[in-house]
Scaffold this motif. Structure first.
Motif, PDB file in Angstrom:
ATOM      1  N   TRP A 172      19.349   1.569 -11.998  1.00  0.00           N
ATOM      2  CA  TRP A 172      19.461   0.114 -11.983  1.00  0.00           C
ATOM      3  C   TRP A 172      19.568  -0.470 -13.385  1.00  0.00           C
ATOM      4  N   GLY A 173      18.580  -0.247 -14.223  1.00  0.00           N
ATOM      5  CA  GLY A 173      18.641  -0.812 -15.566  1.00  0.00           C
ATOM      6  C   GLY A 173      17.838   0.013 -16.547  1.00  0.00           C
ATOM      7  N   VAL A 174      17.958  -0.332 -17.812  1.00  0.00           N
ATOM      8  CA  VAL A 174      17.210   0.373 -18.850  1.00  0.00           C
ATOM      9  C   VAL A 174      15.796  -0.194 -18.944  1.00  0.00           C
ATOM     10  N   SER A 175      14.901   0.564 -19.579  1.00  0.00           N
ATOM     11  CA  SER A 175      13.528   0.112 -19.774  1.00  0.00           C
ATOM     12  C   SER A 175      13.495  -1.045 -20.764  1.00  0.00           C
ATOM     13  N   GLY A 176      12.841  -2.123 -20.386  1.00  0.00           N
ATOM     14  CA  GLY A 176      12.740  -3.268 -21.281  1.00  0.00           C
ATOM     15  C   GLY A 176      11.949  -2.947 -22.535  1.00  0.00           C
ATOM     16  N   ASP A 234      26.732  10.759 -17.324  1.00  0.00           N
ATOM     17  CA  ASP A 234      26.745  10.797 -15.865  1.00  0.00           C
ATOM     18  C   ASP A 234      27.471   9.572 -15.301  1.00  0.00           C
ATOM     19  N   ALA A 235      27.226   8.404 -15.895  1.00  0.00           N
ATOM     20  CA  ALA A 235      27.887   7.182 -15.437  1.00  0.00           C
ATOM     21  C   ALA A 235      29.394   7.252 -15.653  1.00  0.00           C
ATOM     22  N   VAL A 236      29.809   7.829 -16.780  1.00  0.00           N
ATOM     23  CA  VAL A 236      31.241   7.968 -17.051  1.00  0.00           C
ATOM     24  C   VAL A 236      31.897   8.878 -16.019  1.00  0.00           C
ATOM     25  N   LEU A 237      31.272  10.023 -15.728  1.00  0.00           N
ATOM     26  CA  LEU A 237      31.854  10.935 -14.738  1.00  0.00           C
ATOM     27  C   LEU A 237      31.879  10.308 -13.353  1.00  0.00           C
ATOM     28  N   THR A 238      30.833   9.566 -13.004  1.00  0.00           N
ATOM     29  CA  THR A 238      30.810   8.897 -11.703  1.00  0.00           C
ATOM     30  C   THR A 238      31.956   7.900 -11.574  1.00  0.00           C
ATOM     31  N   ALA A 239      32.252   7.207 -12.666  1.00  0.00           N
ATOM     32  CA  ALA A 239      33.268   6.151 -12.636  1.00  0.00           C
ATOM     33  C   ALA A 239      34.693   6.676 -12.725  1.00  0.00           C
ATOM     34  N   THR A 240      34.877   7.871 -13.283  1.00  0.00           N
ATOM     35  CA  THR A 240      36.249   8.303 -13.583  1.00  0.00           C
ATOM     36  C   THR A 240      36.712   9.541 -12.839  1.00  0.00           C
ATOM     37  N   THR A 241      35.821  10.263 -12.166  1.00  0.00           N
ATOM     38  CA  THR A 241      36.225  11.531 -11.562  1.00  0.00           C
ATOM     39  C   THR A 241      35.896  11.579 -10.080  1.00  0.00           C
ATOM     40  N   ARG A 242      36.535  12.548  -9.425  1.00  0.00           N
ATOM     41  CA  ARG A 242      36.237  12.876  -8.036  1.00  0.00           C
ATOM     42  C   ARG A 242      35.977  14.372  -7.929  1.00  0.00           C
ATOM     43  N   PRO A 243      35.235  14.825  -6.910  1.00  0.00           N
ATOM     44  CA  PRO A 243      34.989  16.261  -6.771  1.00  0.00           C
ATOM     45  C   PRO A 243      36.294  17.052  -6.800  1.00  0.00           C
ATOM     46  N   GLN A 256      12.950  -7.025 -14.926  1.00  0.00           N
ATOM     47  CA  GLN A 256      14.020  -6.069 -14.628  1.00  0.00           C
ATOM     48  C   GLN A 256      15.225  -6.364 -15.512  1.00  0.00           C
ATOM     49  N   GLN A 257      15.702  -5.342 -16.222  1.00  0.00           N
ATOM     50  CA  GLN A 257      16.888  -5.514 -17.065  1.00  0.00           C
ATOM     51  C   GLN A 257      18.150  -5.337 -16.231  1.00  0.00           C
ATOM     52  N   PRO A 258      19.199  -6.070 -16.528  1.00  0.00           N
ATOM     53  CA  PRO A 258      20.446  -5.904 -15.767  1.00  0.00           C
ATOM     54  C   PRO A 258      21.094  -4.567 -16.079  1.00  0.00           C
ATOM     55  N   SER A 315      27.821   2.344 -11.692  1.00  0.00           N
ATOM     56  CA  SER A 315      27.227   3.680 -11.779  1.00  0.00           C
ATOM     57  C   SER A 315      25.812   3.619 -12.332  1.00  0.00           C
ATOM     58  N   LEU A 316      25.605   2.809 -13.377  1.00  0.00           N
ATOM     59  CA  LEU A 316      24.273   2.667 -13.959  1.00  0.00           C
ATOM     60  C   LEU A 316      23.304   2.041 -12.957  1.00  0.00           C
ATOM     61  N   ARG A 317      23.780   1.067 -12.208  1.00  0.00           N
ATOM     62  CA  ARG A 317      22.931   0.427 -11.199  1.00  0.00           C
ATOM     63  C   ARG A 317      22.523   1.440 -10.129  1.00  0.00           C
TER      64      ARG A 317
END
Length: 443
Positions: free
Chosen positions: A320-324, A163-172, A123-125, A314-316
């Motif tokens: 969770w992680g990228v494909s090894g 998607d991760a950027v929007l999750t981390a920086t915005t609200r509905p 599993q990649q971090p 957000s990525l987690r």
């Protein structure tokens, strides 16, 4: 009233889909519809808005609302079926170099005999391992981005990174400024996050920054999404002063900047990325989908230091992680120079294809970056994009209409043509056929 308005939508949709209201029919004005059905004018507008969202009608300022031709191929998820055998797909770019299959076989053999093969099964971090992040950080130096590996985060493609950027920086409910014509995938993400898209008018060389400043003064704009280098779909590359003005507006109005660099490799000598001008508020996102292969879901982003942990979270949350395995392939190709060689091959190939396109469309209104894989074909004022797409489908050619890229209520009548998928020796014939078809369409 709600039930009545929904029933009107249903009746129109059924009549259009079964052909009783044929393509090209001009529907009653909003006021006439309101009078006929004894509903409010705002409700009549809502009827047409829902039909437009279903892809059944298109409104044209000053002309009215028309039934769309459903045989055309447009939107983010176009139909892949054609009424005749397919000649060419100009709706999606799938650039591949002749040697890539052998490169993949070689890379997989090398990976299978490496001493650390087992690592790809672990599993990649979230955000990737430090070694792979360092390789991408070195790769970004050639883009003009100089950041430590800890600021680089890996993702399963640029879409997940956005998607991760929007999750981390915005609200509905937050307002996001975007170009009036822009990458369709961002609009999908904005809708999924319940964000309000605020379109910025654009000219031939870039967005209207005065309009952007007025928007930011009038509305609480949370972020500005921009494609400054080889804009998709219009092809512009913003010059250094324009980038500096964009940064100045974002700083003055305290807005984040989301810079999409996916196509930036196609410009051999662009100005510095916006990220290099405003690292404290810019999220830079890119991938290897266009310079290597669309099926290689490998993306990366550079985040301001204060947001690194939020992006990791957000990525987690999403995967969770990228494909090894994919990460090993991608970073291996970056490290051994394969990506740099492929980028040079892509630029040369795209330049040749654009020369072919300009020759084919010499009598039409065609705009493109000189080394990009797509072009923007504006149609004559008496032609609709859905009609053009339908006529091209009838001769076996898939295209995408401007609707897919429009962040405004009314899309221009234009086609976005992807040039990378047809074989180079067939492209001239395909594009000449597009030109003849458009030219011969009844007005």
């Amino acid at each position: 009233m709600t039930a009545a308005y929904k029933s009107i939508v249903d009746r129109f949709a059924t009549s259009i889909r079964d052909g009783r209201v044929p393509a090209g029919t001009r529907l009653p004005t909003h006021r006439a519809l309101a009078r006929e059905h004894r509903i409010a004018l705002a409700t009549a507008s809502r009827v047409y808005a829902e039909l437009a969202a279903m892809g059944l009608v298109a409104g044209e300022p000053g002309r009215g609302t028309f039934v769309r031709d459903q045989r055309g191929h447009d939107g983010v998820e176009p139909s892949r079926r054609l009424p005749v055998p397919r000649i060419a797909d100009l709706s999606f770019n799938q650039p591949l170099a002749a040697e890539q299959t052998s490169q993949l076989r070689h890379a997989l053999r090398e990976l299978s005999t490496s001493g650390n093969l087992e690592a790809v099964l672990h599993q990649q971090p979230p955000g990737g391992r430090s070694r792979e992040r360092a390789i991408v950080a070195t790769h970004l130096l050639d883009r003009g981005i100089d950041v430590p590996p800890a600021r680089v985060l890996l993702a399963n493609g640029a879409q997940q990174a956005l998607d991760a950027v929007l999750t981390a920086t915005t609200r509905p409910g937050d307002v996001i400024a975007v170009d009036a014509l822009t990458y369709p995938g961002f609009a999908l993400l904005a809708a999924a996050h319940s964000l309000e898209i605020a379109p910025i008018p654009s000219g031939a060389a870039g967005p209207d920054l005065q309009a952007l400043d007025r928007l930011c003064a009038a509305r609480p704009v949370r972020a500005i999404y921009t494609i400054p280098t080889v804009h998709n779909p219009l092809g512009w590359t913003l010059d250094r002063p324009t980038r500096e003005r964009l940064v100045a507006i974002a700083r003055a109005r305290d807005a984040w900047i989301i810079e999409d660099g996916t196509y930036a490799f196609l410009d051999e000598a662009p100005p510095l990325p916006v990220q290099a001008l405003a690292p404290e508020r810019t999220f830079y996102v890119a991938s290897l989908s266009k310079n290597v292969a669309t099926g290689l879901r490998f993306g990366f982003l550079v985040a301001p230091g204060a947001h690194e942990q939020q992006i990791v979270r957000s990525l987690r949350t999403s995967t969770w992680g990228v494909s090894g395995l994919i990460t090993a392939l991608a970073t291996g190709w970056i490290a051994d120079g394969t990506v740099a060689r492929l980028e040079k091959t892509r630029r040369d190939d795209a330049t040749e294809r654009q020369q072919i396109a300009r020759a084919a469309f010499r009598q039409l209104d065609y705009t493109a970056h000189p080394s990009s894989y797509f072009g923007w074909l504006r149609l004559p004022p008496d032609l609709r994009a859905d009609q053009a797409a339908s006529h091209l489908a009838d001769v076996g050619i898939l295209v995408t209409t401007a609707d897919a890229f429009a962040s405004t209520d009314h899309a221009p009548h234009a086609l976005r043509l992807a040039l990378a998928t047809p074989a180079i020796d067939q492209l001239a014939d395909v594009l000449e056929r597009v030109s003849r078809t458009v030219d011969s369409m009844p007005r």
